[in-house]
Scaffold this active site. Structure first.
Site, PDB file in Angstrom:
ATOM      1  N   LYS A  79       0.853  -1.200   0.000  1.00 53.15           N
ATOM      2  CA  LYS A  79       0.000   0.000   0.000  1.00 53.15           C
ATOM      3  C   LYS A  79       0.885   1.245   0.000  1.00 53.15           C
ATOM      4  O   LYS A  79       1.933   1.265   0.645  1.00 53.15           O
ATOM      5  CB  LYS A  79      -0.905  -0.038   1.238  1.00 53.15           C
ATOM      6  CG  LYS A  79      -1.986   1.029   1.280  1.00 53.15           C
ATOM      7  CD  LYS A  79      -2.897   0.835   2.491  1.00 53.15           C
ATOM      8  CE  LYS A  79      -4.000   1.884   2.569  1.00 53.15           C
ATOM      9  NZ  LYS A  79      -4.919   1.661   3.702  1.00 53.15           N
ATOM     10  N   SER A 154      -9.826   1.656   2.671  1.00 49.36           N
ATOM     11  CA  SER A 154      -8.940   2.442   1.820  1.00 49.36           C
ATOM     12  C   SER A 154      -7.883   1.602   1.105  1.00 49.36           C
ATOM     13  O   SER A 154      -7.283   2.069   0.144  1.00 49.36           O
ATOM     14  CB  SER A 154      -8.244   3.514   2.657  1.00 49.36           C
ATOM     15  OG  SER A 154      -7.409   2.907   3.639  1.00 49.36           O
ATOM     16  N   SER A 178     -10.088  -0.705   6.847  1.00 48.53           N
ATOM     17  CA  SER A 178      -9.501  -0.563   5.516  1.00 48.53           C
ATOM     18  C   SER A 178      -8.781  -1.783   4.949  1.00 48.53           C
ATOM     19  O   SER A 178      -8.418  -1.774   3.779  1.00 48.53           O
ATOM     20  CB  SER A 178      -8.535   0.614   5.495  1.00 48.53           C
ATOM     21  OG  SER A 178      -9.268   1.784   5.327  1.00 48.53           O
TER      22      SER A 178
HETATM   23  N1  GLN Z   1     -13.452   3.685   5.975  1.00 38.73           N
HETATM   24  C1  GLN Z   1     -12.875   4.121   7.202  1.00 38.73           C
HETATM   25  C2  GLN Z   1     -12.598   5.596   7.141  1.00 38.73           C
HETATM   26  O1  GLN Z   1     -12.920   6.194   6.183  1.00 38.73           O
HETATM   27  C3  GLN Z   1     -11.666   3.333   7.526  1.00 38.73           C
HETATM   28  C4  GLN Z   1     -10.398   3.866   6.997  1.00 38.73           C
HETATM   29  C5  GLN Z   1      -9.201   3.046   7.355  1.00 38.73           C
HETATM   30  O2  GLN Z   1      -9.312   1.989   7.993  1.00 38.73           O
HETATM   31  N2  GLN Z   1      -8.016   3.530   7.011  1.00 38.73           N
HETATM   32  O3  GLN Z   1     -12.078   6.161   8.029  1.00 38.73           O
END
Ligand code: GLN
Length: 475
Positions: A79, A154, A178
Site C-alpha cells: 500500500k 482504503s 480498511s
Molecule cells: N473507511 C474508514 C474511514 O474512512 C476506515 C479507513 C481506514 O481503515 N483507514 O475512516
C-alpha cells in the site's frame, strides 16, 4: 505457464523450493499479468522497475535450502502509505506526489530480510481516509469482479490486485476497516492484527491509536504466513507489544464458541442478502461442530460515533507535519502562513480537508471535553463490553460489511452514507482487537456475482483463533 489464479503463497513456497519455477519466472509472470490488467483496474500506482532484480536475489537465497525463509521469492504489493527506502510513497495524495521514502518501514525490512519481491505500490484513499478508493488523487481502482463498482477502501488497490492475480500477497493498513472491508468487496482474505502486534514504524500515520498494518491474501493459510513474517515487537514503535505481554496462550481447541451479537445485526442499512449469507455461514460452522451463543454488546452501537471523533482528531494532528517545508509539495504564498494555506489547500483532497477541519474542531478548547474526551470514555466502555463477552465466547462473528461492493460514484457525495458502511469493522479498532474477513459467498446483482465476507473478532493477540475459524469457513 504458471497458473496464477490458483497459486497461493503456501503452494508457491513449495514450487519455489522444489524448483518447479524460479523467483524470476514467477515475478515475470506477475509483471505480464499486471501489464495486461492494471490499465483497466488501476490497482497499482507504480510497478517497480527493479522487481526482476529483486527476484534474482531471491533465487540466490533459494539455492541454499537451509537458509530459505518463508517469504523468499514471493511477489507482493505494498500500500502506498508504507515506506520502502528510495521508492515514492505518496499515500495517494498530491501533497506527496514526489516524496521518496528515506528509510524502510519495519514490516518492509522484515520482508526484505526474508527475500520477498516487492512488485509495486498500490492505490488507496488519500491518507487512508475512505472506504472506496475514490478519494485517491490518482483515480479510482475498479473492482475486478465488476468494473462499475468500487473495490472498497482504503486499501482498495491491495485487495484488487489479489483478486486480479496481480500479486500473491499485499500489505494494507486498517484504521477502521480498511483491510477487511476491501477484502470482503474483492473476495479475498484480510486480517487486521491486534493493536501492537505489528510495528507501525514507517506507516504514514492516520490515527495512531487505531492504525495497524496487515495482510490481504487469497487464503487464511496465507494470512497466517504473511502475518508471521511481519509481526513482532520493535524498538522503533513503543506501542508494539513484546511476546511475554501477550497474555496467556489460547489452548488449541477444536470446537469454538462463536458469539453472535444479534441486536447489532439488526442495525439499519444491513442488506437482507448479507444477513442471509451470514446466517448460512454460521450454520456451516455449527455443522462442523462449533457452538454459537447470543451475546450482548450494549454499547457497540456508539463505535461509529466515537470513531468519527477520535480518528479525525488524531489525523488532524498527524497531518500537521505536511506544511510545505518538510515534505513534498510547496506552493509559495505572500508569507509563511500563506505558504501553509496554499500548500495544504492545493495538496490535500476534499475528504482529507474535511477530516482535518473536524479533528481541529473536536480538539479545540471548549470542545475537547465535550467531544474528544467523551469519545475516549465511550471507547473504554466499548472495550469493556468486548472483554465481558470474551469471558463467554472464543470469537465474535458479524458480516464484514453491511452491503456488497457499491457502485463507483454511488456514495461519493454523501460522506455520512460512506461512514455508515464501516459499522461492523470499526469496533475492532476502537478496542484494539484482531479481526479477519474471510470470503463467505456471493450476492447476485444483475450480471455480476459480488463477493461477500464474514468477519471474526478475537481477544487481544488471539490471531490463532481467527486462523482456526477462518480455515473452517474456507472448507
Ligand atoms: N473507511 C474508514 C474511514 O474512512 C476506515 C479507513 C481506514 O481503515 N483507514 O475512516
Amino acid at each position: 505457464m504458471i497458473d496464477l489464479e490458483k497459486l497461493t503463497i503456501k503452494s508457491a513456497q513449495k514450487h519455489l523450493r522444489d524448483g518447479d519455477f524460479s523467483a524470476v519466472e514467477l515475478t515475470e509472470s506477475y509483471l505480464s499479468e499486471i501489464e495486461k490488467t492494471n490499465s483497466q483496474i488501476n490497482a497499482y500506482l507504480e510497478v517497480f522497475d527493479d522487481a526482476v532484480e529483486q527476484a534474482k536475489i531471491s533465487d540466490k537465497i533459494l539455492t541454499d535450502k537451509s537458509s530459505a525463509q518463508a517469504m523468499v521469492g514471493i511477489p507482493i504489493a505494498i500500500k502506498d502509505n508504507i515506506l520502502i527506502k528510495g521508492k515514492t510513497a505518496s499515500s495517494a495524495s498530491k501533497i506527496l506526489e514526489k516524496y521518496k521514502a528515506v528509510y524502510d518501514a519495519t514490516v518492509i525490512s522484515k520482508l526484505k530480510k526474508q527475500g520477498a519481491v516487492f512488485l509495486g505500490r498500490t492505490n488507496m484513499d488519500e491518507f487512508a481516509m475512505g472506504g472506496s478508493t475514490e478519494n485517491s488523487a490518482y483515480g479510482v481502482t475498479k473492482n475486478p469482479h465488476d468494473m462499475s463498482r468500487v473495490p472498497g477502501g482504503s486499501s482498495g488497490g491491495s485487495a484488487a490486485t489479489i483478486a486480479m492475480s496481480g500479486a500473491l500477497g499485499a500489505l494494507g493498513s486498517d484504521t477502521g476497516g480498511s483491510i477487511r472491508q476491501p477484502a470482503s468487496f474483492c473476495g479475498v482474505v484480510g486480517l487486521k492484527p491486534t493493536y501492537g502486534a505489528v510495528s507501525r514504524y514507517g506507516l504514514m500515520a492516520m490515527a495512531s491509536s487505531l492504525d495497524q498494518i496487515g495482510p490481504l491474501v487469497k487464503t487464511v493459510d496465507d494470512a497466517e504466513i504473511l502475518f508471521n513474517a511481519i509481526k513482532g515487537v520493535d524498538k522503533m514503535d513503543s506501542t508494539s507489544v513484546p511476546e511475554e505481554l501477550h497474555g496467556k496462550k489460547n489452548e488449541k481447541k477444536e470446537k469454538l464458541i462463536i458469539g453472535i451479537p444479534e441486536d447489532f445485526l439488526k442495525e439499519d442499512g444491513v442488506d437482507a442478502e448479507v444477513l442471509e449469507n451470514f446466517n448460512n455461514s454460521i450454520q456451516r460452522l455449527k455443522d462442523s461442530g462449533h457452538e454459537t451463543k447470543e451475546i450482548s454488546l450494549p454499547n457497540i452501537k456508539y463505535s461509529l460515533s466515537a470513531y468519527y471523533i477520535i480518528m479525525p482528531a488524531e489525523a488532524s494532528s498527524n497531518l500537521a507535519r505536511f506544511d510545505g517545508v518538510r515534505f513534498g509539495l510547496h506552493v509559495s504564498g505572500d508569507n509563511m502562513i500563506d505558504d501553509y494555506i496554499k500548500t495544504r489547500g492545493e495538496g490535500f483532497g476534499k475528504e482529507v480537508r474535511r477530516r482535518i477541519l473536524l479533528g481541529t474542531h473536536v480538539l479545540s478548547s471548549g470542545y475537547y471535553d465535550a467531544y474528544y474526551n467523551k469519545a475516549n470514555a465511550v471507547r473504554r466502555i466499548i472495550t469493556a463490553d468486548f472483554q465481558k463477552a470474551f469471558e463467554e465466547v472464543d470469537v465474535i462473528a458479524t458480516p464484514t460489511s453491511p452491503t456488497p461492493a457499491f457502485g463507483i460514484g454511488e456514495k461519493k457525495d454523501n460522506p455520512l452514507a460512506m461512514y455508515l458502511a464501516d459499522i461492523f469493522t470499526v469496533p475492532a479498532n476502537i478496542a484494539g482487537l484482531p479481526a479477519i474477513s474471510v470470503p463467505s459467498g456471493f450476492s447476485k446483482k444483475g450480471e455480476s456475482n459480488l463477493p461477500l465476507g464474514i468477519q471474526f473478532t478475537a481477544p487481544h493477540f488471539g490471531e490463532d483463533l481467527l486462523f482456526k475459524v477462518g480455515k473452517d469457513i474456507e472448507k
